[in-house]
Scaffold this motif. Structure first.
Motif: not given
Length: 310
Positions: A192-193, A208, A196-200, A204, A188
Motif C-alpha cells: 500500500a505504501h 497493486a 499509494g492505495h489501500p490493499v484490503e 486491490q 499488505e
C-alpha cells in the motif's frame, strides 16, 4: 537462473526483545506485561534461518557487534546450519528490536535499531561478490542501507541469479530497483505504501500487483496474512490460500517465514506458485509459536502440513 543451488541473503541481525501485554502503553505510562522473550531476529537473519531449516543451503551477509547479542547471532546460525559471512565490529552494538505482542490475538508492533548492521555498505557486498554470483537465489530487504541492497541486486541480476526483494520496512525506494527483481514480496501494508492505495481486497491486491509489474519486476507476490498470498505474474494471477496449523500465537515472524520457505522451495526447483504454497505452509507453522527465528519450522514439518492440506 545461474548454475548455483544456494541462497544468499543480505540483511540485518537484531536481538528480539518481545513484550506481551494487553496493549501498548501511552507516553509516560507504565504497563505490566504478561510475558517477555529474548531471541534472535532481524528480517534478513530470520529469513536465512527459515530458509535453512526449510532445507535450503544458505549464506547470510551482515554485520554484528562484538557483544553478547552478536554471540547469540552466531549461535543461531550454527544451530540452523546457516553459513555466516558476518563482520564483527568493536565499539558498535549488535542490532536490537523492541516487539510488542498483543496477548489477545498475537498482533505485533516493532521498533528496530540496526546497530552494526546499519553500517552495511557496498564494500560488504563486494567482499561477497563471488558468493552472490554463484547462488541460485539472492534475497534482501530494507533494514540495511538501500545502496547496499541495490548494489547486491545488480550484481545478482547481471550474473543471472534469481533475485527476491522484500521491500520492508515500508519506505520509498527508486523505481529502478524493481527492474532488478525477479520477485518483489511485500505484505499488505508495504505494498500500500508503494502503490499509494489501500490493499484490503483481492481486487486491490491485483491492482497493486499490476503496478509492481509496470515498475519492472518480473513477478509480484503479496502476502495477505490469514488470506494467504497473491501470486501475480504476467498472464497469471492466483490467490494461494493460507494454511491452518493451529492457534495463532505470534505473527511477528510470519513474513520472514514465508520468504525463507519460498526461497528454499524456489532454490530446489519448485515452480513459483508451488514455492508460494510452500511459503504459506512455512508461515502457518511459525505463527503457532512464540518468537521469530526460534519459531521457524523444519522441512519435515512443512512437508507434513503440505500433505495434510493437499
Amino acid at each position: 537462473m545461474s548454475g548455483g543451488s544456494g541462497i544468499v541473503i543480505l540483511g540485518i541481525f537484531a536481538a528480539d526483545t518481545a513484550y506481551t501485554a494487553k496493549r501498548m502503553p501511552h507516553i509516560a505510562e507504565t504497563l505490566l506485561g504478561s510475558d517477555f522473550k529474548l531471541g534472535p531476529g532481524g528480517k534478513g537473519s530470520n529469513q536465512a534461518i527459515a530458509a535453512a531449516k526449510a532445507g535450503g543451503k544458505v549464506t547470510f551477509i551482515s554485520r554484528i557487534g562484538n557483544d553478547p547479542f552478536g554471540e547469540m547471532a552466531l549461535s543461531a546460525y550454527a544451530s540452523a546450519g546457516v553459513k555466516a559471512n558476518v563482520m564483527r565490529m568493536d565499539g558498535v552494538s549488535t542490532g536490537a528490536a523492541f516487539i510488542f505482542v498483543n496477548e489477545d490475538n498475537g498482533d505485533n508492533a516493532i521498533i528496530v535499531a540496526p546497530g552494526a548492521a546499519g553500517l552495511i555498505g557496498i564494500e560488504d557486498v563486494d567482499a561477497n561478490r563471488a558468493e552472490i554470483e554463484n547462488a541460485a537465489i539472492f534475497m534482501t530487504q530494507l533494514e540495511q542501507p538501500l545502496d547496499a541492497a541495490t548494489h547486491a541486486l545488480g550484481i545478482a541480476r547481471r550474473a543471472g541469479v534469481t533475485t527476491v526483494f522484500n521491500p520492508a520496512p515500508a519506505q520509498t525506494v527508486p523505481d529502478e530497483i524493481y527492474a532488478l527483481c525477479d520477485y518483489v514480496v511485500p505484505n499488505e501494508v508495504e505494498v500500500a505504501h508503494i502503490v499509494g492505495h489501500p490493499v484490503e481486497t483481492d481486487e486491490q491486491a491485483r491492482a497493486a500487483g499490476d503496478i509492481l509489474l509496470q515498475k519492472g519486476t518480473g513477478c509480484a507476490i503479496i502476502t495477505l496474512g490469514a488470506r494467504g498470498a497473491l501470486y501475480h505474474a504476467p498472464g497469471r494471477s492466483e490467490l494461494i490460500p493460507a494454511f491452518s496449523a493451529g492457534k495463532v500465537v505470534d505473527t511477528t515472524g510470519a513474513g520472514d517465514a514465508f520468504l525463507g520457505g519460498f526461497a528454499a522451495a524456489l532454490s530446489q526447483g519448485q515452480e513459483p506458485a508451488a514455492a508460494v504454497r510452500f511459503g504459506c505452509a512455512t508461515a502457518a507453522i511459525a505463527v503457532t509459536r512464540p518468537g521469530t527465528a526460534p519459531a521457524m519450522p523444519l522441512r519435515s514439518e512443512i512437508d507434513d502440513l503440505l500433505r495434510l492440506g493437499s
